[in-house]
Scaffold this motif. Structure first.
Motif, PDB file in Angstrom:
ATOM      1  N   VAL A   1       0.844  -1.195   0.000  1.00 14.88           N
ATOM      2  CA  VAL A   1       0.000   0.000   0.000  1.00 14.88           C
ATOM      3  C   VAL A   1       0.883   1.250   0.000  1.00 14.88           C
ATOM      4  O   VAL A   1       1.716   1.432   0.887  1.00 14.88           O
ATOM      5  CB  VAL A   1      -0.933   0.021   1.222  1.00 14.88           C
ATOM      6  CG1 VAL A   1      -1.793   1.281   1.210  1.00 14.88           C
ATOM      7  CG2 VAL A   1      -1.815  -1.216   1.232  1.00 14.88           C
TER       8      VAL A   1
ATOM      9  N   THR B   1      -9.594   8.259  -5.436  1.00 15.37           N
ATOM     10  CA  THR B   1      -9.482   7.443  -4.232  1.00 15.37           C
ATOM     11  C   THR B   1      -8.267   6.518  -4.250  1.00 15.37           C
ATOM     12  O   THR B   1      -7.276   6.803  -3.623  1.00 15.37           O
ATOM     13  CB  THR B   1     -10.755   6.612  -4.009  1.00 15.37           C
ATOM     14  OG1 THR B   1     -11.022   5.869  -5.185  1.00 15.37           O
ATOM     15  CG2 THR B   1     -11.937   7.509  -3.709  1.00 15.37           C
TER      16      THR B   1
ATOM     17  N   VAL C   1      -1.435  -1.192  -4.134  1.00 11.68           N
ATOM     18  CA  VAL C   1      -2.537  -0.234  -4.007  1.00 11.68           C
ATOM     19  C   VAL C   1      -1.934   1.153  -3.820  1.00 11.68           C
ATOM     20  O   VAL C   1      -1.169   1.390  -2.885  1.00 11.68           O
ATOM     21  CB  VAL C   1      -3.416  -0.563  -2.779  1.00 11.68           C
ATOM     22  CG1 VAL C   1      -4.566   0.438  -2.672  1.00 11.68           C
ATOM     23  CG2 VAL C   1      -3.930  -1.982  -2.868  1.00 11.68           C
TER      24      VAL C   1
ATOM     25  N   ARG D   1      -2.823   4.856  -2.959  1.00 12.10           N
ATOM     26  CA  ARG D   1      -3.973   5.498  -2.337  1.00 12.10           C
ATOM     27  C   ARG D   1      -3.791   7.001  -2.238  1.00 12.10           C
ATOM     28  O   ARG D   1      -2.712   7.474  -1.903  1.00 12.10           O
ATOM     29  CB  ARG D   1      -4.142   4.933  -0.933  1.00 12.10           C
ATOM     30  CG  ARG D   1      -5.532   4.518  -0.640  1.00 12.10           C
ATOM     31  CD  ARG D   1      -5.643   3.720   0.588  1.00 12.10           C
ATOM     32  NE  ARG D   1      -4.556   3.896   1.536  1.00 12.10           N
ATOM     33  CZ  ARG D   1      -4.679   3.601   2.821  1.00 12.10           C
ATOM     34  NH1 ARG D   1      -5.801   3.133   3.285  1.00 12.10           N
ATOM     35  NH2 ARG D   1      -3.669   3.747   3.637  1.00 12.10           N
ATOM     36  N   ASN D   2      -4.841   7.738  -2.516  1.00  6.62           N
ATOM     37  CA  ASN D   2      -4.787   9.196  -2.428  1.00  6.62           C
ATOM     38  C   ASN D   2      -4.919   9.629  -0.971  1.00  6.62           C
ATOM     39  O   ASN D   2      -5.905   9.328  -0.320  1.00  6.62           O
ATOM     40  CB  ASN D   2      -5.933   9.795  -3.253  1.00  6.62           C
ATOM     41  CG  ASN D   2      -5.835  11.306  -3.335  1.00  6.62           C
ATOM     42  OD1 ASN D   2      -4.818  11.895  -2.954  1.00  6.62           O
ATOM     43  ND2 ASN D   2      -6.880  11.935  -3.836  1.00  6.62           N
ATOM     44  N   ALA D   3      -3.907  10.309  -0.444  1.00 10.73           N
ATOM     45  CA  ALA D   3      -3.978  10.762   0.941  1.00 10.73           C
ATOM     46  C   ALA D   3      -3.190  12.053   1.104  1.00 10.73           C
ATOM     47  O   ALA D   3      -2.146  12.230   0.474  1.00 10.73           O
ATOM     48  CB  ALA D   3      -3.412   9.691   1.875  1.00 10.73           C
ATOM     49  N   THR D   4      -3.695  12.932   1.948  1.00 10.09           N
ATOM     50  CA  THR D   4      -2.957  14.161   2.245  1.00 10.09           C
ATOM     51  C   THR D   4      -1.727  13.794   3.067  1.00 10.09           C
ATOM     52  O   THR D   4      -1.644  12.698   3.623  1.00 10.09           O
ATOM     53  CB  THR D   4      -3.816  15.125   3.078  1.00 10.09           C
ATOM     54  OG1 THR D   4      -4.202  14.439   4.279  1.00 10.09           O
ATOM     55  CG2 THR D   4      -5.065  15.556   2.330  1.00 10.09           C
TER      56      THR D   4
ATOM     57  N   GLU E   1      -0.936  14.756   5.976  1.00 16.94           N
ATOM     58  CA  GLU E   1      -1.326  14.462   7.363  1.00 16.94           C
ATOM     59  C   GLU E   1      -1.813  13.015   7.479  1.00 16.94           C
ATOM     60  O   GLU E   1      -1.442  12.289   8.396  1.00 16.94           O
ATOM     61  CB  GLU E   1      -2.437  15.407   7.847  1.00 16.94           C
ATOM     62  CG  GLU E   1      -2.036  16.848   8.030  1.00 16.94           C
ATOM     63  CD  GLU E   1      -1.875  17.585   6.727  1.00 16.94           C
ATOM     64  OE1 GLU E   1      -2.573  17.217   5.757  1.00 16.94           O
ATOM     65  OE2 GLU E   1      -1.043  18.503   6.646  1.00 16.94           O
ATOM     66  N   ALA E   2      -2.663  12.610   6.521  1.00 14.78           N
ATOM     67  CA  ALA E   2      -3.187  11.244   6.542  1.00 14.78           C
ATOM     68  C   ALA E   2      -2.047  10.243   6.321  1.00 14.78           C
ATOM     69  O   ALA E   2      -2.025   9.171   6.929  1.00 14.78           O
ATOM     70  CB  ALA E   2      -4.267  11.077   5.477  1.00 14.78           C
TER      71      ALA E   2
ATOM     72  N   MET F   1      -0.250   9.513   9.539  1.00 13.05           N
ATOM     73  CA  MET F   1      -0.990   8.605  10.415  1.00 13.05           C
ATOM     74  C   MET F   1      -0.963   7.187   9.870  1.00 13.05           C
ATOM     75  O   MET F   1      -0.801   6.224  10.617  1.00 13.05           O
ATOM     76  CB  MET F   1      -2.423   9.087  10.568  1.00 13.05           C
ATOM     77  CG  MET F   1      -2.507  10.387  11.349  1.00 13.05           C
ATOM     78  SD  MET F   1      -4.172  10.949  11.626  1.00 13.05           S
ATOM     79  CE  MET F   1      -4.836  11.133  10.003  1.00 13.05           C
ATOM     80  N   ASP F   2      -1.125   7.060   8.557  1.00  9.28           N
ATOM     81  CA  ASP F   2      -1.162   5.731   7.947  1.00  9.28           C
ATOM     82  C   ASP F   2       0.150   4.982   8.132  1.00  9.28           C
ATOM     83  O   ASP F   2       0.157   3.778   8.386  1.00  9.28           O
ATOM     84  CB  ASP F   2      -1.481   5.839   6.447  1.00  9.28           C
ATOM     85  CG  ASP F   2      -2.927   6.204   6.202  1.00  9.28           C
ATOM     86  OD1 ASP F   2      -3.688   6.242   7.182  1.00  9.28           O
ATOM     87  OD2 ASP F   2      -3.303   6.455   5.041  1.00  9.28           O
TER      88      ASP F   2
ATOM     89  N   GLN G   1       2.326   5.505  10.473  1.00 12.46           N
ATOM     90  CA  GLN G   1       2.537   5.202  11.893  1.00 12.46           C
ATOM     91  C   GLN G   1       1.676   4.026  12.341  1.00 12.46           C
ATOM     92  O   GLN G   1       2.095   3.224  13.155  1.00 12.46           O
ATOM     93  CB  GLN G   1       2.205   6.434  12.733  1.00 12.46           C
ATOM     94  CG  GLN G   1       3.332   7.453  12.731  1.00 12.46           C
ATOM     95  CD  GLN G   1       2.959   8.727  13.428  1.00 12.46           C
ATOM     96  OE1 GLN G   1       1.824   9.186  13.337  1.00 12.46           O
ATOM     97  NE2 GLN G   1       3.902   9.320  14.133  1.00 12.46           N
ATOM     98  N   SER G   2       0.457   3.957  11.806  1.00 17.32           N
ATOM     99  CA  SER G   2      -0.429   2.884  12.249  1.00 17.32           C
ATOM    100  C   SER G   2      -0.242   1.623  11.421  1.00 17.32           C
ATOM    101  O   SER G   2      -0.872   0.608  11.679  1.00 17.32           O
ATOM    102  CB  SER G   2      -1.888   3.352  12.173  1.00 17.32           C
ATOM    103  OG  SER G   2      -2.228   3.627  10.833  1.00 17.32           O
ATOM    104  N   GLY G   3       0.594   1.706  10.384  1.00 11.14           N
ATOM    105  CA  GLY G   3       0.848   0.528   9.575  1.00 11.14           C
ATOM    106  C   GLY G   3      -0.193   0.262   8.503  1.00 11.14           C
ATOM    107  O   GLY G   3      -0.161  -0.772   7.851  1.00 11.14           O
ATOM    108  N   THR G   4      -1.130   1.200   8.289  1.00 10.55           N
ATOM    109  CA  THR G   4      -2.122   0.995   7.222  1.00 10.55           C
ATOM    110  C   THR G   4      -1.517   1.250   5.849  1.00 10.55           C
ATOM    111  O   THR G   4      -2.062   0.812   4.858  1.00 10.55           O
ATOM    112  CB  THR G   4      -3.362   1.893   7.400  1.00 10.55           C
ATOM    113  OG1 THR G   4      -3.028   2.974   8.248  1.00 10.55           O
ATOM    114  CG2 THR G   4      -4.512   1.138   7.975  1.00 10.55           C
TER     115      THR G   4
END
Lengths: 337, 531
Positions: B44, B223, B244, B246-249, B251-252, B255-256, B258-261
């Motif tokens: 991802v 998306t 995959v 993924r569109n993310a700012t 900031e997101a 977080m992603d 750090q959380s492993g997403t």
């Protein structure tokens, strides 16, 4: 009642037409050239390519002509094509609209249950310690900046504790359920895919709670005030004097009386919630109307901007219409006024 | 009045249940995460999207380049982040004539498209002509070039004038080779009127027609876009079967990761990276992006900025090292407009040092107390850097030498328009290379695209233009190098374009994925991840 609804409908229709005109004109006079905004450095230096792009976007025609073409398209359900997605704007709205609606409705549900419930508790326990704590809580909910709350909530619950995912409607690369309503929670249930349902709910919880925060506070305060107001009325005392149980007094008389002002608040709060989704959707990478509108504005995607404006205005108007009609049903004096 | 106790309890229960329900859903999360072991094979990648199309002929954006480099092979390519030497890809070998006007490519045997059809020279001709004729953002790559196929395995590219940049140009994902039969079947054409008649974009946005290591599983510009390994791929199979994007700012993304997403994040700024924990790998290198500002040379736009005295004042009034400090760790000062990894880039010995006295004297010659306007985009950032702080620092530094700089920020949609129209007195912008060759930077010379925007038209600096002309026709890289250096030194002296720095480009990946290098040409070479 029929006349009352017809009047409200007529007013709503006028508003819709006005909105379309205003949205279109304001967007058309925006500074910046939408055609070259789409082009890269080298292509924008080529007048032939720029001209072709203007033609393709219909920008070579006079403004009034563009407006009538747009109106004509609108009657056929054609809102033009979006520059960023290359799809028809209507398709985009139908695609992203349910994502926002699912989020906004969940937030409203949380707000009504939590805010309303706590508001009643506060009113019935007026001026006790419980009431004071709840009032402080509601003040916090109303005054907390939503982006700050979102960042705090994600850093604690998504990043640190990892209870909830931090972005998207489903896990990355997960295939969405077959589309029926566009609400992943409902569609996954319809498809009988329980794990997917839990995944969708899981993704929904954190953004919905964040989005509901200001509304929870607001509703709690309104419900409290409204219930207190009704509790002081003569007819409540009369009902109590007649020896009705406290339960039937509250459910039969107090809540019915307290409901009218609360419905107004829910209506307007829901509408303003849509503005809140722009921020929340950005932060949670939620693919809804908010993210779509944000991107449309930053890329001068004219059709998409007008489309979103009309869409949001329609929701506002619709919500107000429903609120007005509900009013009339609950309180007959209003429709006779 | 008496409190109806039972109701109170009921209301409290409702509120408490709602809160509890919200909290309880958490454990369900861990259950739903692992129902099928598929997750581990997927990679991802978080990226802030500038994705418009999956049609190579129409694509000219960073995110599009990342996706299409993985899906479509080009005639030549670059690998391992090395932008100096083009390598064989669809073409197994190539040769060039003495005056760099004719390139002959031999098409590799045994390449098939993802549908099993063989790739021939006709596909190459179709693909390149289609790019030229659809008149998209990348059509300029084919300016002055014609392409032909004398036989099934040979492609000849002819240039009107000497053009040494052709091997670098044909590495572009925009010039990726498409399956001509499949694309034609679905509305595509390479005819001269392709701008009006080609309708294959919609098809190519849903089905990929390439021979690269990946094929599109799904494509969405807002998306996420999913790639899966191409079983028909002729080269070394990629490590990850499914990717995959993924569109993310930013900031997101933080977080992603750090959380492993997310496994990889591409848009984190140096301050965000500084706060990351130990479970990630950060790979930082210089981006070929060039931040620069210009002083308009057109006296009709500005009497002040077009004067040589003003240029001198700015050249010695700016503290480049202080700018670099602002750009953060990993950024590199630009001594000339050609990026550090390209042929002919200038070194530290060409550095101009700040000389406040000299700058003040130049301002005095202008009559003292001059005021100019600096325009920049306020809503735009690149590599985690916004323009605002740099504009402010320029203003502060020039104030010390007696120049008042009024800042004129605006949304990029408006500032871009006046920049392109050449009406900005001073402008702060950046440039991403169109293709990895120093020739791309001739755009900054007099009469070039950026030159024109800075009011620097053809004929204004004959000495520089003579060098530009010479380097365009020079076939020998060893001889080109000093010419590019001379071009930049002369340009620096004229001072119309003031190169500032190359920002740091960082790729953050989780330790499970390991080290992922930033690619100066393709940003990210997806197929190379994990090798």
């Amino acid at each position: 009642m029929a006349l009352f609804i017809a009047k409200r409908l007529g007013a709503a229709l006028l508003l819709v037409v006005g909105t379309i005109l205003v949205a279109f004109v304001l967007t058309a006079v925006l500074p910046g050239d939408a055609a070259t905004a789409r082009l890269g450095e080298q292509a924008a230096a080529n007048p032939e390519i720029v001209e072709a792009m203007r033609r393709q976007m219909g920008l070579d025609r006079p403004l009034y002509e563009q407006f009538f073409i747009y109106l004509g398209g609108l009657f056929r359900g054609d809102l033009g094509d979006s520059v960023q997605t290359t799809r028809p704007v209507l398709t985009d709205l139908l695609l992203f609209g349910p994502a926002s609606a699912e989020l906004a409705l969940s937030a409203t549900l949380i707000a009504v249950v939590v805010g309303g419930g706590l508001g009643i508790v506060a009113a019935l326990r007026a001026n006790t310690a419980v009431d004071n704590v709840l009032r402080a809580f509601s003040l916090g909910g109303v005054s907390i900046p939503i982006f700050w709350f979102a960042l705090i909530a994600t850093s604690i619950f998504a990043t640190r504790l990892q209870w909830f995912p931090s972005s998207g409607r489903l896990d990355a690369g997960e295939i969405p359920p077959p589309r029926v309503t566009g609400f992943y929670t409902i569609d996954s249930l319809l498809a009988g895919d329980l794990p997917l349902f839990f995944q969708a709910v899981d993704h929904l919880i954190l953004p919905a709670i964040v989005l509901s925060a200001p509304m929870v506070g607001l509703l709690m305060r309104f419900t409290r005030a409204s219930v207190l107001d009704v509790l002081g009325q003569e007819y409540i005392r009369a009902a109590e004097a007649k020896g009705l149980s406290p339960r039937s007094v509250v459910f039969g008389h107090v809540l019915r009386g307290a409901l009218v002002p609360v419905i107004t608040v829910v209506g307007t709060a829901f509408a303003s919630l849509l503005a809140g989704t722009v921020l929340v959707e950005q932060i949670f990478a939620w693919p809804g109307i908010g993210s779509y509108a944000y991107r449309a504005a930053s890329t001068l995607d004219l059709s998409a901007i007008v489309g979103v404006t009309i869409f949001v205005a329609l929701i506002y108007i619709f919500v107000n219409l429903i609120t007005d009609i509900l009013y009339g049903i609950i309180d007959p004096r209003i429709r006779r006024a | 009045m008496k409190t109806p106790r039972r109701l109170l309890t009921a209301a409290t229960l409702v509120a408490a249940t709602a809160l509890a329900l919200a909290a309880c859903a958490a454990p369900a999360d861990t259950d739903t995460d692992q129902p099928d072991g598929e997750q581990s094979e997927s990679l991802v990648i978080d990226k802030s999207f500038d994705l418009v199309t999956a049609d190579p002929a129409r694509m000219f954006e960073t995110t599009g380049g990342i996706v299409l480099h993985a899906v479509y092979d080009s005639l030549l390519t670059f690998a391992d982040g090395d932008a100096t030497e083009p390598l064989p890809s669809v073409a197994s070998e190539w040769s060039v004539n003495d005056d760099a006007t004719e390139y002959t490519f031999t098409i590799r045997d045994g390449i098939t498209f993802s549908d099993g059809n063989p790739l021939t020279s006709a596909d190459v001709v179709f693909s390149l002509n289609r790019v030229k004729n659809v008149q998209g953002n990348g059509s300029f790559l084919m300016n002055g070039l014609t392409v032909s196929a004398p036989d099934e395995t040979t492609v000849v590219i002819t240039s009107e004038t000497s053009n040494t940049a052709v091997p670098a140009i044909v590495t572009s994902p925009t010039l990726g080779i498409v399956n001509s039969a499949l694309v034609t079947e679905n509305g595509g054409t390479d005819a001269e009127d392709a701008a009006e008649t080609d309708s294959a974009e919609e098809f190519l946005n849903s089905t990929s027609a390439g021979s690269g290591p990946y094929v599109l599983e799904s494509f969405d510009t807002t998306t996420e876009t999913v790639l899966v390994a191409n079983p028909e791929y002729w080269g070394e199979a990629p490590v990850y079967d499914r990717v995959v994007l993924r569109n993310a700012t930013a900031e997101a993304q933080l977080m992603d990761i750090q959380s492993g997403t997310a496994d990889i994040a591409l848009d984190l700024g140096s301050d965000q990276i500084a706060g990351l924990g130990g479970d990630v790998v950060v790979n930082t290198s210089q981006s070929p992006t060039m931040f620069f500002f210009f002083l308009n040379a057109n006296p009709e736009v500005s009497e002040i900025t077009s004067s040589p005295d003003f240029r001198e004042a700015v050249r010695y009034g700016i503290d480049f090292d202080a700018m670099l400090e602002l750009a953060g760790e990993g950024a590199e000062r630009a001594y000339g407009i050609v990026p550090s990894s390209y042929l002919g880039a200038l070194g530290a010995d060409s550095a101009v040092e700040r000389d406040v006295e000299r700058a003040q004297e130049a301002v005095a010659r202008l009559g003292g107390d001059v005021t100019v306007e600096l325009e920049y985009a306020s809503d735009f950032s690149s590599n985690g850097l916004s323009m605002g702080p740099f504009a402010e620092r320029i203003a502060a530094q020039l104030a010390e030498v007696g120049i008042t700089v009024n800042l004129a920020p605006g949304p990029i949609a408006t500032t871009l328009e006046s920049y392109r129209a050449g009406t900005e007195e001073m402008g702060l912008w950046l440039w991403n290379p169109d293709y990895p060759d120093s020739a791309d930077y001739l755009a900054f010379g007099p009469g070039g695209i950026v030159g024109e925007r800075a009011g620097w038209t053809a004929g204004m600096a004959p000495e520089i233009e003579a060098v530009m002309e010479e380097v365009r026709g020079e076939v020998d890289p060893a001889a080109r190098e000093p010419l590019y250096e001379e071009f930049q030194e002369l340009s620096n002296e004229a001072g119309v374009i003031v190169p500032l720095f190359q920002p740091a480009a960082s790729v953050v990946s989780t330790s499970a994925v390991g080290d992922v290098p930033y690619d100066p040409v393709f940003s990210l070479d997806i197929a190379a991840i994990g090798r």
